[in-house]
Design an enzyme around this catalytic site. Sequence first.
Site, PDB file in Angstrom:
ATOM      1  CG  ASP A 167      38.109  30.663   7.283  1.00 11.13           C
ATOM      2  OD1 ASP A 167      38.621  30.030   8.227  1.00 11.13           O
ATOM      3  OD2 ASP A 167      38.767  31.414   6.527  1.00 11.13           O
ATOM      4  CE  LYS A 199      46.336  32.258  10.854  1.00 10.51           C
ATOM      5  NZ  LYS A 199      45.310  32.325   9.825  1.00 10.51           N
ATOM      6  CD1 TRP A 204      42.292  36.046   7.159  1.00  9.57           C
ATOM      7  CD2 TRP A 204      43.148  35.058   5.339  1.00  9.57           C
ATOM      8  NE1 TRP A 204      43.654  35.990   7.303  1.00  9.57           N
ATOM      9  CE2 TRP A 204      44.199  35.396   6.209  1.00  9.57           C
ATOM     10  CE3 TRP A 204      43.444  34.430   4.132  1.00  9.57           C
ATOM     11  CZ2 TRP A 204      45.542  35.129   5.901  1.00  9.57           C
ATOM     12  CZ3 TRP A 204      44.776  34.170   3.819  1.00  9.57           C
ATOM     13  CH2 TRP A 204      45.802  34.517   4.702  1.00  9.57           C
TER      14      TRP A 204
HETATM   15  C1  LIG Z   1      45.201  32.511   8.306  1.00  6.77           C
HETATM   16  C2  LIG Z   1      43.823  32.415   7.814  1.00  6.77           C
HETATM   17  C3  LIG Z   1      43.524  31.790   6.592  1.00  6.77           C
HETATM   18  C4  LIG Z   1      44.585  31.238   5.661  1.00  6.77           C
HETATM   19  O1  LIG Z   1      45.227  30.143   6.195  1.00  6.77           O
HETATM   20  P1  LIG Z   1      46.359  29.369   5.364  1.00  6.77           P
HETATM   21  O2  LIG Z   1      46.431  28.048   6.073  1.00  6.77           O
HETATM   22  O3  LIG Z   1      47.615  30.177   5.489  1.00  6.77           O
HETATM   23  O4  LIG Z   1      45.926  29.241   3.959  1.00  6.77           O
HETATM   24  C5  LIG Z   1      42.200  31.700   6.213  1.00  6.77           C
HETATM   25  N1  LIG Z   1      41.216  32.195   6.981  1.00  6.77           N
HETATM   26  C6  LIG Z   1      41.466  32.804   8.157  1.00  6.77           C
HETATM   27  C7  LIG Z   1      40.328  33.334   8.974  1.00  6.77           C
HETATM   28  C8  LIG Z   1      42.772  32.934   8.611  1.00  6.77           C
HETATM   29  O5  LIG Z   1      43.027  33.542   9.780  1.00  6.77           O
END
Ligand SMILES: *Cc1c(COP(=O)(O)O)cnc(C)c1O
Length: 358
Positions: free
Chosen positions: A168, A192, A101
């Site tokens: 993030d 998540k 990511w």
């Molecule tokens: C799952 C995830 C993403 C991507 O998320 P999407 O909504 O599917 O684009 C980005 N960063 C992290 C840390 C993630 O776990």
Amino acid sequence: MAKKVHVFNAGPCLLPQVAIDHAIEALKDFSGTGISVLSISHRTKEWDAVMDECRALWKELLHIPDTHEVVFLGGGASLQFLYVAMNYLEKKAAYLDTGVWAHKALKEAQGIGEAYAIACSKDKNYTYIPKGFEIPADLDYLHITTNNTIYGTEIHTDMDCPCPLIADMSSDIMSRPVDVSKYDLIYGGAQKNVGPAGVIFAIIRKDSLGRVSRYIPTMLDYRTHIDKLSMFNTPPVFAIYVMNETLKWLKGIGGVEVMYEINKKKAALLYDEIDRNSMFIGTAEKEDRSLMNVCFVMAPGKEELQDEFFAFAKERGMVGIKGHRSVGGFRASLYNACSIEDVQALVDCMKEFENLKK
Ligand SMILES: *Cc1c(COP(=O)(O)O)cnc(C)c1O
């Protein structure tokens, strides 16, 4: 009655049952309007009340200071990789490359301007968080991924950074207290830990915007969404509804601070078993172990038992413990709605398997 299972999916995550029950009600009749939440106009006072409550809960649960605003958008956390670069990258930015990511976020920024990896843990398949690197103070920002969902590593503290800090937090938001004031931007997808797929969040230091000289398309400009309170265009209504119900549940159990204590207990329970059990070993460096995603593999010499353990665990109701395809082995995601009983069931299953095999 749904089948008894223990859900350890990495995302979309398990959600609290009460949020799902309320969502079912709202699908039939939203807020006593006689209209399904799927058909409610987002320009009604009943909907405004949900938006206001959700925004207020975010601020309350994370103690977001007045310097910052929170917005809800569509498009996926991956789209925010682009938002970040469009809104913040002027001369140069650095990215801490701690996994897929983080790497994707960097790549997106490189399409917009100058961005580089300040440190990288790819040499050991991202099983640790790089430390001790110098951060130049003149960077536009440093981008970090606080929890690396695929590898089970996590940055446990809010670091001091000489330049603006952007994180993030897709997979650990609301799992632990965060000092929001240390960040210019915290962003992620809801699916998540705080809601269903389809809504993303950004917590933005308001005076950090407007420093870049490029034209920013209206929808990609965070200022648009701050100005219009996340309603510039049609918001992901149902996803926000369920996120709000999830946050109400979180507040009800005592908020992020209480959740953090529970999360530490859950993670310790499983890591202790991994370290004790002769069948398994953990893959992440111990000091960097994630509270949210616990990654492990069969111990050396036991590799051929992997498929058997998957089948064994499945029979006992364990769902979603397969590791990401780029890592293999097992991954149990212990997001907020996963209970200590769920973790105990997995631990019991691991013990039972060891007794059977040794
Ligand atoms: C799952 C995830 C993403 C991507 O998320 P999407 O909504 O599917 O684009 C980005 N960063 C992290 C840390 C993630 O776990």
